[in-house]
Design a protein around this motif. Structure first.
Motif, PDB file in Angstrom:
ATOM      1  N   LEU A  48      44.158  51.791  50.052  1.00 34.43           N
ATOM      2  CA  LEU A  48      44.084  53.022  50.847  1.00 34.43           C
ATOM      3  C   LEU A  48      45.278  53.250  51.762  1.00 34.43           C
ATOM      4  CD1 LEU A  48      40.302  52.822  51.899  1.00 34.43           C
ATOM      5  CD2 LEU A  48      41.282  54.212  50.086  1.00 34.43           C
ATOM      6  N   CYS A 154      28.660  54.146  44.768  1.00 35.20           N
ATOM      7  CA  CYS A 154      29.740  54.944  45.365  1.00 35.20           C
ATOM      8  C   CYS A 154      30.791  55.425  44.378  1.00 35.20           C
ATOM      9  CB  CYS A 154      30.469  54.094  46.401  1.00 35.20           C
ATOM     10  SG  CYS A 154      29.373  53.368  47.620  1.00 35.20           S
ATOM     11  N   ARG A 158      32.568  59.114  44.091  1.00 39.31           N
ATOM     12  CA  ARG A 158      33.426  59.349  45.256  1.00 39.31           C
ATOM     13  C   ARG A 158      34.772  58.674  45.064  1.00 39.31           C
ATOM     14  NH1 ARG A 158      28.308  58.622  47.895  1.00 39.31           N
ATOM     15  NH2 ARG A 158      28.717  56.425  48.187  1.00 39.31           N
ATOM     16  N   GLU A 192      23.637  55.848  47.679  1.00 40.72           N
ATOM     17  CA  GLU A 192      23.823  55.063  48.914  1.00 40.72           C
ATOM     18  C   GLU A 192      24.471  53.719  48.574  1.00 40.72           C
ATOM     19  OE1 GLU A 192      22.390  56.433  51.790  1.00 40.72           O
ATOM     20  OE2 GLU A 192      22.160  54.751  53.170  1.00 40.72           O
ATOM     21  N   CYS A 193      25.446  53.332  49.381  1.00 42.37           N
ATOM     22  CA  CYS A 193      26.218  52.104  49.121  1.00 42.37           C
ATOM     23  C   CYS A 193      25.343  50.847  49.219  1.00 42.37           C
ATOM     24  CB  CYS A 193      27.340  52.033  50.141  1.00 42.37           C
ATOM     25  SG  CYS A 193      28.359  50.554  50.045  1.00 42.37           S
ATOM     26  N   SER A 196      28.501  46.539  48.819  1.00 42.48           N
ATOM     27  CA  SER A 196      29.685  46.129  48.061  1.00 42.48           C
ATOM     28  C   SER A 196      30.163  44.704  48.332  1.00 42.48           C
ATOM     29  CB  SER A 196      30.787  47.152  48.367  1.00 42.48           C
ATOM     30  OG  SER A 196      31.929  46.930  47.610  1.00 42.48           O
ATOM     31  N   TYR A 197      31.444  44.585  48.681  1.00 47.74           N
ATOM     32  CA  TYR A 197      32.072  43.260  48.831  1.00 47.74           C
ATOM     33  C   TYR A 197      31.589  42.478  50.038  1.00 47.74           C
ATOM     34  CZ  TYR A 197      34.941  46.585  51.451  1.00 47.74           C
ATOM     35  OH  TYR A 197      35.360  47.603  52.275  1.00 47.74           O
ATOM     36  N   GLN A 198      30.759  43.092  50.867  1.00 51.94           N
ATOM     37  CA  GLN A 198      30.183  42.347  51.995  1.00 51.94           C
ATOM     38  C   GLN A 198      29.334  41.191  51.482  1.00 51.94           C
ATOM     39  OE1 GLN A 198      31.261  43.010  54.830  1.00 51.94           O
ATOM     40  NE2 GLN A 198      31.543  45.203  55.122  1.00 51.94           N
ATOM     41  N   LYS A 202      28.790  38.367  54.106  1.00 51.55           N
ATOM     42  CA  LYS A 202      27.658  38.877  54.900  1.00 51.55           C
ATOM     43  C   LYS A 202      26.498  39.251  53.962  1.00 51.55           C
ATOM     44  CE  LYS A 202      31.119  41.084  57.872  1.00 51.55           C
ATOM     45  NZ  LYS A 202      32.181  41.295  56.834  1.00 51.55           N
ATOM     46  N   ARG A 209      20.163  46.115  52.471  1.00 49.20           N
ATOM     47  CA  ARG A 209      20.458  47.364  51.761  1.00 49.20           C
ATOM     48  C   ARG A 209      19.687  47.404  50.435  1.00 49.20           C
ATOM     49  NH1 ARG A 209      25.303  49.935  52.859  1.00 49.20           N
ATOM     50  NH2 ARG A 209      25.528  48.738  54.754  1.00 49.20           N
TER      51      ARG A 209
ATOM     52  N   PRO B  40      25.942  54.491  55.842  1.00 48.89           N
ATOM     53  CA  PRO B  40      24.817  53.565  55.623  1.00 48.89           C
ATOM     54  C   PRO B  40      24.937  52.292  56.455  1.00 48.89           C
ATOM     55  CG  PRO B  40      26.348  53.439  53.791  1.00 48.89           C
ATOM     56  CD  PRO B  40      26.840  54.549  54.688  1.00 48.89           C
ATOM     57  N   ALA B  41      26.073  52.100  57.124  1.00 51.68           N
ATOM     58  CA  ALA B  41      26.301  50.827  57.808  1.00 51.68           C
ATOM     59  C   ALA B  41      26.162  50.913  59.322  1.00 51.68           C
ATOM     60  CB  ALA B  41      27.697  50.312  57.444  1.00 51.68           C
ATOM     61  N   TRP B  71      35.037  45.598  60.123  1.00 53.47           N
ATOM     62  CA  TRP B  71      34.727  44.616  59.068  1.00 53.47           C
ATOM     63  C   TRP B  71      33.367  44.884  58.417  1.00 53.47           C
ATOM     64  CZ3 TRP B  71      39.274  42.846  58.325  1.00 53.47           C
ATOM     65  CH2 TRP B  71      40.121  42.616  59.402  1.00 53.47           C
ATOM     66  N   ILE B  72      32.645  45.848  58.957  1.00 49.64           N
ATOM     67  CA  ILE B  72      31.320  46.188  58.418  1.00 49.64           C
ATOM     68  C   ILE B  72      31.449  47.316  57.385  1.00 49.64           C
ATOM     69  CG2 ILE B  72      29.093  47.248  59.041  1.00 49.64           C
ATOM     70  CD1 ILE B  72      29.230  44.382  59.912  1.00 49.64           C
ATOM     71  N   CYS B  73      32.396  48.204  57.631  1.00 52.45           N
ATOM     72  CA  CYS B  73      32.624  49.318  56.706  1.00 52.45           C
ATOM     73  C   CYS B  73      32.870  48.772  55.296  1.00 52.45           C
ATOM     74  CB  CYS B  73      33.844  50.116  57.166  1.00 52.45           C
ATOM     75  SG  CYS B  73      34.436  51.279  55.938  1.00 52.45           S
ATOM     76  N   ALA B  74      32.197  49.344  54.327  1.00 47.77           N
ATOM     77  CA  ALA B  74      32.328  48.865  52.945  1.00 47.77           C
ATOM     78  C   ALA B  74      33.145  49.837  52.086  1.00 47.77           C
ATOM     79  CB  ALA B  74      30.954  48.646  52.327  1.00 47.77           C
ATOM     80  N   SER B  75      33.886  50.744  52.734  1.00 46.11           N
ATOM     81  CA  SER B  75      34.682  51.744  52.007  1.00 46.11           C
ATOM     82  C   SER B  75      33.843  52.455  50.945  1.00 46.11           C
ATOM     83  CB  SER B  75      35.905  51.112  51.336  1.00 46.11           C
ATOM     84  OG  SER B  75      36.675  50.415  52.271  1.00 46.11           O
ATOM     85  N   CYS B  76      32.695  52.966  51.370  1.00 48.41           N
ATOM     86  CA  CYS B  76      31.822  53.648  50.406  1.00 48.41           C
ATOM     87  C   CYS B  76      32.205  55.116  50.256  1.00 48.41           C
ATOM     88  CB  CYS B  76      30.367  53.511  50.823  1.00 48.41           C
ATOM     89  SG  CYS B  76      29.885  54.588  52.198  1.00 48.41           S
ATOM     90  N   PHE B  77      33.039  55.619  51.166  1.00 48.08           N
ATOM     91  CA  PHE B  77      33.582  56.988  51.123  1.00 48.08           C
ATOM     92  C   PHE B  77      32.564  58.104  51.333  1.00 48.08           C
ATOM     93  CE2 PHE B  77      36.444  54.423  48.324  1.00 48.08           C
ATOM     94  CZ  PHE B  77      37.477  54.336  49.228  1.00 48.08           C
ATOM     95  N   THR B  78      31.389  57.760  51.867  1.00 40.83           N
ATOM     96  CA  THR B  78      30.410  58.810  52.158  1.00 40.83           C
ATOM     97  C   THR B  78      30.923  59.690  53.294  1.00 40.83           C
ATOM     98  OG1 THR B  78      28.687  57.276  51.527  1.00 40.83           O
ATOM     99  CG2 THR B  78      27.971  59.227  52.726  1.00 40.83           C
ATOM    100  N   GLU B  91      39.979  55.715  55.377  1.00 39.70           N
ATOM    101  CA  GLU B  91      41.400  55.369  55.398  1.00 39.70           C
ATOM    102  C   GLU B  91      41.840  54.980  56.814  1.00 39.70           C
ATOM    103  OE1 GLU B  91      40.111  57.189  53.151  1.00 39.70           O
ATOM    104  OE2 GLU B  91      41.442  57.471  51.415  1.00 39.70           O
ATOM    105  N   GLU B  94      40.619  51.544  57.351  1.00 42.52           N
ATOM    106  CA  GLU B  94      41.499  50.641  56.592  1.00 42.52           C
ATOM    107  C   GLU B  94      42.806  50.391  57.362  1.00 42.52           C
ATOM    108  OE1 GLU B  94      40.982  49.247  53.511  1.00 42.52           O
ATOM    109  OE2 GLU B  94      42.919  49.055  52.497  1.00 42.52           O
ATOM    110  N   LYS B 132      40.132  43.188  50.797  1.00 44.05           N
ATOM    111  CA  LYS B 132      39.836  43.942  52.005  1.00 44.05           C
ATOM    112  C   LYS B 132      39.987  43.119  53.274  1.00 44.05           C
ATOM    113  CE  LYS B 132      38.816  48.082  50.660  1.00 44.05           C
ATOM    114  NZ  LYS B 132      39.303  49.300  51.306  1.00 44.05           N
TER     115      LYS B 132
END
Ligand code: SF4
Ligand code: SF4
Lengths: 292, 135
Positions: A48, A154, A158, A192-193, A196-198, A202, A209, B40-41, B71-78, B91, B94, B132
């Protein structure tokens, strides 16, 4: 019809069920698939940061391989590969200066990339090229009484610019499962996400979720949840182990790739479904419905 | 919490860097909160997505660099899909992560994860997590 195929790393191990069921289904639909020679990992996430060109090299190199195999389009299965390859492609198409730098960096490649490969997801090939009405004609085992909650996550939808369907209310999976004779369950968590990589550092967030997404699907009567991404599949299936620890009343629900559902309807052999890779066994519900 | 507002903060090179790395105009945000409403986070976050943008506008560098949320954001782009001003919030988050990662301040240390943690998860999870959360 012949199509070049980019598998990506996880399709060759944890998501072998995704790959095998897809290859069997496409064969039944009369599509010849050619795996890209010398493909490499796409990097899984689209970079990004505006100045970070180096991470676009990996996806673009795969598009060079596509051209080398005399193809103008490449089919992906994994939602993350689809997203990364397609976004990198759009990025360089919109910015010739970056493309030139990336090409310079790959000076050992025999050809320059010119932004002329089309990145497609299997679902788009099924919808736009094979066409759902033709798939309907090939269904051997209609998925009667199977209620499927279709989960997009996602990266199929998106960002909007590259998504393969409506960004807020996609229906491509519902349309496909309907054609296969199944009964799609609408549920509000379908885009809804899953966190992912969490999942690596975590896992408790993912377990939570998964609980929200899956109980929402269950409340609509879903027997199974269909997915299109190996990371969603892992998070929603294997992380149920943690979900049950946190919520003892939670009832496990099987997670299937949409391609496995397709393969069942087209009567692919059970070996191609690779149920051994699942945490929650889909066999009991499929047997109950008379599908295996 | 006490927040110090100053012209110096607002003009801090940090703000310029966030705008540069994200390619976003921070001042375009009018704080409608739609990004946070759909995220969602948020239940895990200490600073919500719309607040991240506000803090960045005000140059509250330390608060952002120390926040859990990045560090919680999962880049889900919502958030990106819903912002009425077309701002790419993911972004911006990021960019803040990158500012730390480029100083080798990694968030995840693969060597510190147990074999079970590493062994269970598919390659797609490990690669995306390291992309990430490490430099
Ligand atoms: S949705 Fe956009 S304009 Fe609204 S608070 Fe979030 S970033 Fe600002
Ligand atoms: S990209 Fe990050 S901040 Fe935006 S909605 Fe998703 S998790 Fe929340």
């Amino acid at each position: 019809m012949k199509i070049s195929y980019y598998p990506g790393c996880t399709l060759k191990n944890n998501a072998k069920n995704f790959e095998d069921s897809t290859l069997c289904s496409l064969k039944k639909l009369g599509i010849e698939v050619e795996e890209l020679p010398r493909w490499n990992c796409c990097g899984t996430v689209f970079s990004l940061a505006t100045d970070d060109l180096i991470h676009h090299v990996a996806p673009i190199r795969n598009l060079i391989r596509t051209k080398e195999s005399n193809s103008e389009k490449i089919m992906t299965l994994c939602a993350m590969c689809f997203n990364t390859l397609k976004r990198a492609n759009e990025r360089v198409k919109a910015d010739p200066e970056s493309l030139e730098k990336i090409n310079d960096f790959m000076y050992l490649e025999k050809i320059n990339y010119e932004g002329d490969v089309k990145v497609l997801h299997l679902l788009e090939i099924l919808r736009d090229e094979v066409k759902f009405e033709n798939i309907a004609k090939k269904v051997v085992k209609p998925l009667k009484n199977l209620k499927v909650a279709n989960y997009y996550g996602c990266l199929l939808v998106r960002p909007k610019e590259i998504g393969l369907d409506d960004v807020e209310n996609p229906t491509i999976l519902e349309n496909l499962t309907t054609v296969l004779g199944a009964d799609p369950a609408d549920f509000p968590f379908k885009t809804e996400c899953c966190a992912s990589y969490q999942t690596v550092d975590k896992p408790e967030i993912v377990a939570e979720r998964a609980f929200q997404i899956l109980t929402s699907a269950q409340s609509q009567g879903a027997d199974v949840v269909a997915v299109s991404c190996p990371l969603c599949a892992f998070n929603l299936d294997h992380r149920q182990k943690e979900t049950v620890k946190k919520y003892p009343e939670f009832k496990n629900i099987p997670i299937l790739y949409f391609s496995q559902i397709l393969a069942i309807a087209l009567s692919c052999p059970e070996e191609s479904l690779r149920f051994d890779l699942h945490f929650v066994d889909p066999k009991p519900i499929l047997k109950e419905k008379g599908l295996i | 919490m006490r927040i110090n507002l100053s012209k110096r903060n607002i003009k801090d090179p940090f703000v310029v860097k966030v705008e540069e790395l994200s390619g976003q105009n921070l001042l375009a945000c009018y704080q409608c909160g739609k990004c946070s409403a759909g995220c969602p986070a948020v239940s895990e976050m200490d600073i919500l997505p719309n607040q991240i943008i506000r803090y960045a506008q005000l140059g509250l560098k330390n608060e952002l660099l120390q926040s859990k949320s990045i560090w919680i954001c999962a880049s889900c782009f919502t958030c990106n899909a819903r912002c009425p001003k077309g701002i790419n919030i993911a972004e911006i988050i990021e960019a803040i992560r990158q500012i730390l990662l480029r100083k080798r301040e990694d968030h995840v240390n693969l060597n510190k994860l147990s074999d079970a943690e590493k062994g269970d998860v598919p390659p797609i999870a490990i690669i995306s997590n390291l992309r990430k959360f490490t430099s």
